[in-house]
Write an enzyme that holds these catalytic residues in place. Structure first.
Site, PDB file in Angstrom:
ATOM      1  CB  CYS A 174      -1.053   1.072   1.614  1.00 19.55           C
ATOM      2  SG  CYS A 174      -1.760   1.878   3.132  1.00 19.55           S
ATOM      3  NE  ARG A 175      -4.030   2.906  -3.602  1.00 17.36           N
ATOM      4  CZ  ARG A 175      -5.163   2.504  -4.223  1.00 17.36           C
ATOM      5  NH1 ARG A 175      -6.366   3.009  -3.322  1.00 17.36           N
ATOM      6  NH2 ARG A 175      -5.464   1.883  -5.095  1.00 17.36           N
TER       7      ARG A 175
END
Length: 221
Positions: free
Chosen positions: A179-180
């Site tokens: 993800c981020r």
């Protein structure tokens, strides 16, 4: 000898960047913008603030030269001013994690037992992709972030859609979710869901921004 007043003014100007980041909400906005351009409305939704409050925070970041803006129709889109802004945020969080014990406690409270599942390092994943390993790289960020840039060959299934889209994933391959970044919960949630449903799954040690900053290939940027 240099002028004392000029030096004072110079260092005060350096401090503008630090002052702009002297807010958890503004740092959170930077953390979201590392993954791509956003409208004020989208950013407000991401960080749980009103549009007006979000706009005020963005103006502080813009005045410090950390973000830029462009208008498209009635919407204003923001993005980081350059890669050095991510480097600043990365250095800040690394320092805080190494020096402030409370960071680790709060991260554990937010993310759970992060080390319970051995993460995949960037080096390992890059090597396995280069070797043609049949693993599945799963991007669980919002679809707009995947479109802005993603790991090579990554499949986009936002974490909110994962349970209803499990049939799209092969059951005989290892899945590596990302993800981020290291303080993003999406990959942790995705791995928990996948393992609960019988998939072999691990998460990448951090996220797309760190992968890109390491000079590794990114698709779609």
């Amino acid at each position: 000898m240099g002028d004392r007043a000029a030096k004072t003014a110079l260092f005060d100007e350096f401090a503008r960047a630090a002052k702009a980041l002297a807010s958890g909400r503004r740092i959170e906005l930077v953390d979201v913008l590392v993954n791509g351009e956003r409208t004020v409305e989208a950013l407000a939704s991401e960080v749980g603030l009103s549009v007006a409050n979000t706009s005020q925070h963005l103006q502080v970041l813009r005045q410090a030269g950390l973000v830029t803006a462009r208008r498209q129709g009635t919407s204003v889109h923001y993005r980081l001013a350059g890669p050095e802004v991510f480097q600043l945020w990365q250095a800040l969080r690394t320092m805080a994690a190494g020096r402030l014990a409370e960071v680790e406690r709060l991260a554990a409270a937010y993310l759970g037992a992060r080390d319970e599942l051995e993460p995949v390092t960037r080096q390992e994943l890059a090597r396995r992709l280069q070797d043609g390993d049949r693993l599945v790289v799963l991007d669980v960020r919002p679809a707009a972030e995947h479109a802005a840039g993603h790991l090579p060959g990554a499949v986009s299934i936002p974490v909110a859609e994962l349970r209803r889209r499990l049939a799209e994933l092969p059951g005989d391959r290892e899945i590596v979710a990302y993800c981020r970044g290291p303080y993003c919960a999406f990959a942790h949630e995705a791995v928990a869901v996948l393992r609960e449903e019988g998939f072999s799954a691990r998460r990448l040690e951090d996220g797309l921004p760190e992968w890109q900053a390491a000079g590794l290939a990114v698709t779609g940027t």
